[in-house]
Write a protein that holds these residues in place. Structure first.
Motif, short mmCIF file in Angstrom:
data_model
loop_
_atom_site.label_atom_id
_atom_site.label_comp_id
_atom_site.label_asym_id
_atom_site.label_seq_id
_atom_site.Cartn_x
_atom_site.Cartn_y
_atom_site.Cartn_z
N PRO A 199 8.90 3.11 11.95
CA PRO A 199 8.59 2.29 13.13
C PRO A 199 8.59 0.78 12.88
N VAL A 200 9.55 0.28 12.12
CA VAL A 200 9.63 -1.16 11.87
C VAL A 200 9.89 -1.90 13.19
N GLN A 201 9.15 -3.00 13.40
CA GLN A 201 9.33 -3.84 14.57
C GLN A 201 9.61 -5.26 14.10
N ALA A 202 10.12 -6.11 15.01
CA ALA A 202 10.52 -7.45 14.60
C ALA A 202 10.19 -8.48 15.66
N PRO A 238 2.51 3.28 1.57
CA PRO A 238 3.62 2.71 0.78
C PRO A 238 4.99 3.10 1.33
N LEU A 239 5.11 4.34 1.83
CA LEU A 239 6.38 4.77 2.41
C LEU A 239 6.72 3.95 3.65
N ASP A 240 5.70 3.63 4.46
CA ASP A 240 5.93 2.78 5.64
C ASP A 240 6.48 1.43 5.21
N ASP A 249 3.22 -1.83 11.46
CA ASP A 249 1.82 -2.12 11.75
C ASP A 249 1.04 -1.96 10.44
N PRO A 250 0.44 -3.02 9.91
CA PRO A 250 -0.21 -2.92 8.61
C PRO A 250 -1.49 -2.09 8.62
N ARG A 251 -2.03 -1.84 9.80
CA ARG A 251 -3.27 -1.06 9.88
C ARG A 251 -2.99 0.40 9.54
N GLY A 252 -3.43 0.80 8.37
CA GLY A 252 -3.22 2.18 7.94
C GLY A 252 -1.83 2.47 7.42
N ALA A 253 -1.02 1.44 7.19
CA ALA A 253 0.34 1.65 6.70
C ALA A 253 0.32 2.22 5.29
N GLY A 307 14.44 -10.92 2.59
CA GLY A 307 13.68 -10.19 1.59
C GLY A 307 12.36 -9.76 2.17
N VAL A 308 11.47 -9.25 1.32
CA VAL A 308 10.15 -8.81 1.75
C VAL A 308 9.11 -9.62 0.98
N LEU A 309 8.23 -10.32 1.70
CA LEU A 309 7.21 -11.14 1.08
C LEU A 309 6.12 -10.27 0.47
N GLU A 310 5.27 -10.88 -0.35
CA GLU A 310 4.23 -10.13 -1.06
C GLU A 310 3.30 -9.38 -0.11
N GLU A 311 3.08 -9.93 1.08
CA GLU A 311 2.18 -9.26 2.04
C GLU A 311 2.90 -8.21 2.85
N GLN A 312 4.08 -7.76 2.39
CA GLN A 312 4.85 -6.68 3.00
C GLN A 312 5.39 -7.03 4.38
#
Length: 396
Positions: free
Chosen positions: A242-245, A183-185, A177-181, A211-216
């Motif tokens: 808490p990675v989700q897909a 760097p460790l997240d 969840d990018p809200r409040g994520a 891979g991981v895009l620039e917007e994480q």
């Protein structure tokens, strides 16, 4: 584990010279090569190393060329560091170490041979890093580039054997969840991508890219349908929680960017409404939430909602009353079914519905009003504007 022929041959030659079973691990403690293990005891030890080396404590070999460590289920092992041309540690040779072995550690001949192994491993890691960087760039172009970039990326991925040839492909979007994520997240996203790639590489003949895009946001492209249960097991590991897909539909290679777009919407819905979706969700199973996820719901305020929903939320702050209304709308206005779903007496339901009717500006028997109200409430729920038990009031 990728096979490294030149390194494998060198390890086997050294094993035969020493009459010891050898394993080579890289700088992240993963096995990259090993000699032939013939006896049942040797094979049991090798299996344990392949399974658990990533969880071992790192050997302290920054100041000494070797370290002797006793490991559960394996015994005492010698870790002999492997250095690249700039004398950076790129891995270790690991071999059993007995009480009869010299206290000062390995003899000079072994250390001299280890220098050659270090050169081979460093060269391989450099090749792997270059290949990984190219694979990532091609994958990013495939799912986010222009039409020309997508076509070129698709051709390169296939002709360079970076991605398996198939009639259909499937994209996955994953992240936190990018809200409040923090760097460790976001590091967990990269870890989840690499774990998935390694799992496929070690358990399947298919070649997957990612891979991981620039917007994480992580991306994976599979040359086959994705098994949600397997991906869920990977993402349930505490190291990547808490990675989700979100999983996109199966499409031809030239349509993978559309699969990724829909996978990304499914992923967005998983963190916009975590109580309503699994850790891994599919676009096909998203329903309306997948479409609503196209909206910038995380930035919505009350003023962005339909008037009927906005007026309702302004007048009602009871989570139970709002849940009753949502359930009633889901049940198509069937009072008996609504009471069963809520596990309440029908008289309690009628009391709540009467209270809601006294607040609502429209008629619950009107199909258009019910449609707008139902959709508006779902938008509010995804936007976090519907109060829940123990939660603060909605944003104004």
């Amino acid at each position: 584990m990728d096979r490294l022929p030149e390194l494998d041959d060198a390890v086997q030659d050294l094993s035969e010279t020493l009459d010891r079973r050898l394993v080579v691990i890289d700088h992240v403690m993963q096995v990259v090569a090993y000699s032939i293990h013939e006896t049942p005891a040797d094979r049991r030890r090798l299996f344990h190393i392949l399974t658990h080396s990533g969880s071992w404590p790192r050997p302290h070999t920054a100041k000494s060329s070797h370290a002797v460590i006793t490991l559960p289920e394996i015994g005492t092992m010698l870790f002999l560091r492997l250095l690249d041309a700039r004398r950076r540690i790129v891995g270790h040779v690991v071999l059993p170490w007995n009480d009869t072995d010299p206290e000062h550690g390995p003899d000079p001949a072994l250390e001299e041979t280890a220098a050659h192994l270090g050169e081979l491993l460093a060269a391989r890691q450099h090749d792997v890093a270059d290949r990984a960087a190219r694979t990532y760039q091609l994958t990013a172009d495939l799912v986010t580039g222009s039409a020309g970039e997508r076509d070129a990326a698709a051709e390169a991925l296939i002709t360079e054997r970076l991605l398996s040839t198939s009639e259909s492909y499937c994209a996955v979007a994953l992240g936190v969840d990018p809200r409040g994520a923090t760097p460790l997240d976001h590091e967990r996203t990269a870890h989840a991508v690499s774990r998935t790639l390694r799992f496929v590489r070690e358990t399947s003949t298919a070649t997957v890219v990612g891979g991981v895009l620039e917007e994480q946001v992580g991306v994976l492209v599979f040359p086959r349908p994705v098994v949600a249960a397997r991906l869920t097991r990977i993402l349930k590991d505490p190291a990547v929680t808490p990675v989700q897909a979100g999983i996109g539909p199966v499409v031809p290679l030239d349509e993978v960017h559309r699969s990724f777009e829909q996978a990304r919407l499914a992923w967005r819905a998983t963190w916009l409404a975590p109580d309503d979706h699994e850790t891994v969700s599919t676009w096909e199973g998203m329903g309306l939430d997948g479409t609503l996820a196209r909206l910038p719901l995380e930035h919505f305020r009350m003023a962005d909602l339909p008037p009927s929903t906005r007026d309702l939320l302004a007048a009602v702050d009871s989570p139970d009353l709002l849940t009753t209304l949502e359930t009633y709308l889901v049940a198509g206005g069937d009072a008996a079914r609504t009471a069963r779903l809520l596990r309440i007496h029908r008289s309690t339901l009628y009391y709540r519905l009467d209270k809601l009717r006294s607040i609502l500006a429209g008629d619950l028997n009107d199909g258009v009003f019910r449609r707008d109200l139902h959709t508006g409430l779902r938008m509010a729920r995804l936007a976090g504007l519907v109060p829940r038990p123990g939660k603060s009031a909605p944003r104004s």
